[in-house]
Design an enzyme around this catalytic site. Structure first.
Site, PDB file in Angstrom:
ATOM      1  N   GLU A 328      53.484   6.395 -78.251  1.00  0.00           N
ATOM      2  CA  GLU A 328      52.028   6.577 -78.301  1.00  0.00           C
ATOM      3  C   GLU A 328      51.308   5.333 -77.779  1.00  0.00           C
ATOM      4  O   GLU A 328      50.255   4.967 -78.305  1.00  0.00           O
ATOM      5  CB  GLU A 328      51.562   6.896 -79.730  1.00  0.00           C
ATOM      6  CG  GLU A 328      52.299   8.056 -80.373  1.00  0.00           C
ATOM      7  CD  GLU A 328      51.652   8.551 -81.655  1.00  0.00           C
ATOM      8  OE1 GLU A 328      51.327   9.743 -81.715  1.00  0.00           O
ATOM      9  OE2 GLU A 328      51.464   7.748 -82.593  1.00  0.00           O
ATOM     10  N   CYS A 421      45.960  12.963 -88.330  1.00  0.00           N
ATOM     11  CA  CYS A 421      44.990  11.877 -88.249  1.00  0.00           C
ATOM     12  C   CYS A 421      43.769  12.250 -87.407  1.00  0.00           C
ATOM     13  O   CYS A 421      42.651  11.776 -87.683  1.00  0.00           O
ATOM     14  CB  CYS A 421      45.654  10.636 -87.645  1.00  0.00           C
ATOM     15  SG  CYS A 421      46.641  10.964 -86.166  1.00  0.00           S
TER      16      CYS A 421
END
Lengths: 667, 667
Positions: A328, A421
């Site tokens: 990521e 998230c």
């Protein structure tokens, strides 16, 4: 014309309520009301559908269950195996708080009750000494603060603090702020020079939260602790005890490495953004907050340098950030893939947070240029038009025949994520959006974004303006002075970076204003009722990338105003999109489509379909062809095709199919 | 001229010793000796440096220690946390066995002793019932066969079997084959219809190994078990008990998913290769082995279909396979990134294994076209010229300013890997390489690859040829009939897929031969001593990709003969490579450089350096530029630059820097 607001001395009720010692060039608006137009529509869905679905989803995913376990109010195994599940609850509470701060929130009373119930649960889960982490309390008892790299305790604390500050600031309720302060005090007693632990969190977030807590409470210790956490990065405190222990393709633990955790190099020495994108951006938002409060030149120079490096070399056209699925993280400079873009929605939210702080710190308009681009093209695509479908990764291409492997990283919309998230991050940003529009200083008021509403800002004797606009569909922005003050002051309008042509009028008279650092500045003794019109030309544009962005060589993207466009397979029946070319010589046209995708302006361009279809390569079984002069496989032939481009924020709201932001050209 | 070999009835001593019921169109050569030229040089390094360093590296990494723990001959914690560490030992033993099969192996006696010692250790580690896995015996006692998705027990068994077969076939020693058979028998008693477990392994490998064990022993049960494992794929036996349990970017366990584990769809129904590349390719090699032994038309059709789909849509120019770092898997069709190519060296080795089986099964030359490309450009780059530096991922681009994050997936050479699957895979392939060169059938002998040496093949009355060539540096291949037989037979020479012009001579006379399915076939009554010369034109070529390969749009690659070239920063002082363009109008030239990189032919091309250097984007802080006709950021200007391209297999053997296979063009 809006009703003229009464004079106000209210403190800003949104994020970033600067104290008197703030060194920022600009200050957030004291009042911010977004009343109509594009963003009001998106915010209505957030208020009526997005936020209200939170408690049920947090119940279904186990987040609330886990807090009940921590509170001793339930008796079953911990749900999930992520240590940061509490943070979803806190981010949702923050979103709900900002929404409750608006006087006419739909279902406001019910939402107030619902949040009070969950705030009560959070308080009940807190341990007597202030510590709070359902994961460590229930699933890893006795291991408190033993895994700073992956434990996410300070990260969760940060989101708790943000929620506590928001709830107190927006609703005046003391309970959640009190819970947050107890945890913050415990952390301050535990971490720091001469304390029990010299360390920081593998996932930044607490830095910016502590500065906000300092602003809300006036307590210096929270700012000092934030600065400590910023300062201690890059000194190997998060070093992997077993370096290189991650096997290729066979991860048996969370991703690590000093770059990933933002611990490879001290912020003040860093030359470009790196590592896990969300971690990097939350950290830089926090560092900027520290710089705003301390005025430290070296830290200010560092965040300015890093922002410019990021914008210039690591930002996708959409404003999205991130290049790698596996960690990521950011890639190398100019490494900006399309189908494997890793534009996590959270990174876009974090980028808005950071850039807004940079805009206030420095007064430069370019930061709000990126905020605008990011809001429309990187945050908003993360949620479906109906508020119930989410994207975690926001790719710039989905290939014909895309194989959906599921999971959080899919290119198809999802009702919720295991690592959830992003959805509450979008909720909290949309709920607080009016506060990212305007700022003020002793010189006057600055409009950073264009949306219909009313904003009050500008030092000790604030001024107020109202805005009426159909932006981004139309370029006309009408600003009316609603409240003035004696003497001259400056109304500053951001001239968007993408804009080549515009008209500026006071009343009906064309005027010129110096375009200074991205601002059109009109300084005069304003009378209430005077109107300024900024008329931005909204011709569709064809955009090319720096030649070093290899992924999109030979391609153009379509833009109009602040919007990035894309083509979707659903608008192009009879084939896919991977053998389609755009003819840049034929000027694109626009079409207003009030019934399409909630009402959009579509861009129509001329193109060609090569007609390769699902056939193999032209050369048989091998997709590469050689000639002496390299001209072998240049595309030719094909059939004319009208290309219909829709705003990228509205993609993936109809039947699934392929999609492209960047289109190869016929030339 | 080589000495004429005596007639032989020897069985092939390399991989794939087909039995009488094999339905393959072609059979491996009975004798295979590679005596000089390019590959002999690479194989010498493998024999003198590569293989001999194995035991020390396996000792340092803990693999041998772990086997000693399983044998009860040591007393310490298990080293490492990968369940497949035994397989590195087995692959090294297989490499050593093939090498020992060559009469003049350097240090042969020492290597024979060393392998005997390690074979003894393997035997000592085996449990009384035949089971053998140091991981489960030592680190996970009592959990035997409880985690087929990630346990790798059958995968390790497969490599043990391959090593046992190789050692027996090449050296005649019985010990390791006996160990392998005991484990194979245990597995056969445990798995299958009506047995204790109906399942297969998360990592294929045992399928092809069991077919080889069947060939070596004549036992039908091993073939039946191989077919069972092939048949049971794609029926959800490896389903994740907790689907979707992998969080985005926060793996807390090994990668999973039915595609990854080759369990999403039955082989006979699959339309393209997918999932973890090495797993896919090992499985397809095994399925092809089963098809060779059973002659099943449906399975044969499936592997032919999948090979063509892979070659046409998912193969990098180098022959490398794999598109994603996060799951080491194939991407969608035409998704072939450059800097993020995931061309695992093991996938290239597996591709050679599979394609060679396809070549023998079908007789088609295209499979050996891909073998050639893969050997030179995807296997060989995996090892440094000196035999001590390895690449796990073989990217097609390394960007200026590349940030090395270390780990197995780095773009810099490494002395060994934590997941050390690749180095011994290269070792075993190079050690057995002579067996991938020629085949035979009742019609005669086929030369698939061109290397100096002697090959004997061709049914019950085999023929023999010797080859002399400086290939791939020169295009002249001289084939001498060393042994003939009564009547006409066909000498078939593969006409490489890349070749546009060639001359064919018998003695000194030019002849024509039908180019049939990639073969030049010369049928006549051959006399010993007769010579055929194939002269392949080796002009440098500029290669473009199918327009659907987005990653390399507007770029060309340089090729010459079977070699893919690249440019390295070290040859281009004064700047990086990311702003360099190649002029395709100016024909490239070649330069023989005997002292460079062990002796290579370099290709020199004309180019331009834009001179962007380390500056930000031309437009300031934003790397995208818009105009009405999309012509905004077209590169222009720059300074002329001579581009020096070296064979890709030889990259990363000098000082680290940027590298590109695909170069943007000036047009």
């Amino acid at each position: 014309m809006s009703a003229r607001p009464s004079p106000t001395t209210a403190q800003p009720s949104g994020p970033l309520r600067f104290g008197p010692r703030s060194t920022a060039a600009l200050r957030p608006a004291a009042e911010a009301r977004l009343t109509g137009g594009f963003w009001a529509q998106r915010r209505r869905v957030n208020a009526e559908v997005g936020i209200p679905q939170g408690p049920a989803l947090l119940e279904a995913a186990g987040n609330l269950h886990n807090l009940r376990l921590a509170a001793g109010a339930a008796d079953a195994p911990y749900r999930g195996d992520l240590p940061f599940m509490d943070s979803d609850v806190y981010k949702w509470l923050e979103a709900a708080a900002w929404q409750l701060g608006e006087s006419r929130t739909p279902g406001g009373a019910g939402l107030a009750e619902e949040t009070a119930r969950i705030i009560g649960l959070v308080g009940a889960a807190q341990q007597p000494d202030g510590y709070l982490s359902s994961w460590f309390q229930v699933a890893r008892p006795g291991e408190r603060f033993t895994d700073l790299r992956w434990g996410h305790e300070l990260y969760c604390a940060g989101h708790l603090i943000q929620a506590g500050v928001a709830d107190h600031r927006a609703t005046g309720r003391p309970e959640l702020l009190a819970v947050a302060r107890r945890f913050a005090d415990h952390i301050d007693d535990t971490f720091g020079p001469g304390r029990q632990i010299d360390g920081c969190c593998g996932h930044p977030e607490i830095e910016t939260a502590l500065v906000e807590l300092h602003r809300e409470t006036g307590e210096q210790r929270y700012l000092d602790l934030a600065r400590y956490f910023v300062d201690r990065r890059g000194h190997g405190l998060l070093a992997d005890p077993d370096p290189g222990s991650r096997p290729a393709g066979a991860p048996d633990g969370p991703p690590t490495g000093p770059g990933y955790c933002q611990d490879r190099v001290p912020i003040r020495q860093a030359r470009n953004v790196e590592g896990h994108a969300v971690r990097q951006l939350y950290l830089l938002a926090g560092a900027t907050d520290v710089a705003i409060e301390t005025g430290e030149p070296e830290l200010t120079a560092a965040v300015e340098r890093l922002w410019t490096a990021m914008a210039a070399t690591k930002t996708h056209l959409t404003g999205g950030l991130g290049a790698h699925h596996d960690k990521e993280d950011f890639g190398d400079a100019y490494e900006l893939p399309t189908e494997r873009a890793y534009c996590e929605t959270c990174a876009a939210v974090a980028s808005v947070h950071w850039s807004w702080r940079m805009a206030l710190l420095t007064g430069h308009a370019r930061y709000s240029d990126l905020v605008e681009r990011t809001l429309y093209n990187a945050v908003l695509p993360g949620v479906s038009l109906d508020g119930t479908g989410w994207l975690y990764v926001n790719p710039l291409q989905v290939r014909d025949g895309y194989q959906d492997h599921g999971g959080d990283q899919t290119s198809r919309r999802t009702a919720w994520f295991r690592c959830a998230c992003c959805p509450p991050n979008v909720m909290r940003l949309l709920a607080s959006l009016p506060h990212y529009v305007a700022s003020g200083d002793d010189q006057g008021l600055q409009l950073h974004q264009y949306a219909s509403g009313t904003w009050t800002a500008g030092g000790t004797d604030p001024v107020a303006v109202s805005v009426e606009t159909q932006y981004p569909w139309q370029g006309r922005i009408a600003v009316t002075v609603e409240r003035s003050r004696p003497g001259e002051w400056t109304l500053s309008l951001r001239l968007p970076q993408w804009c080549e042509q515009y008209g500026l009028y006071v009343g009906d008279r064309p005027v010129t204003a110096p375009a200074e650092d991205g601002w059109l500045r009109l300084r005069r003794a304003w009378e209430p009722g005077e109107t300024v019109v900024l008329d931005l030309a909204l011709e569709p544009r064809l955009t090319r990338a720096d030649p070093r962005v290899d992924a999109v060589r030979g391609c153009v993207a379509i833009e109009r105003g602040p919007l990035v466009y894309c083509v979707e397979q659903v608008d192009h029946p009879g084939g896919g999109l991977d053998d389609v070319l755009l003819d840049p010589k034929s000027p694109p046209a626009v079409k207003h489509c009030p019934d399409l995708l909630g009402g959009v302006v579509v861009v129509v361009a001329s193109g060609t379909r090569l007609g390769l279809g699902s056939a193999g390569p032209q050369g048989g079984w091998w997709p590469y062809r050689s000639t002496a002069d390299g001209s072998g496989a240049a595309p030719g032939g094909g059939t004319p095709l009208e290309l219909t481009a829709v705003p990228y924020y509205a993609w993936a709201n109809r039947e699934p199919g392929s999609m492209r932001v960047w289109l190869p050209t016929t030339d």
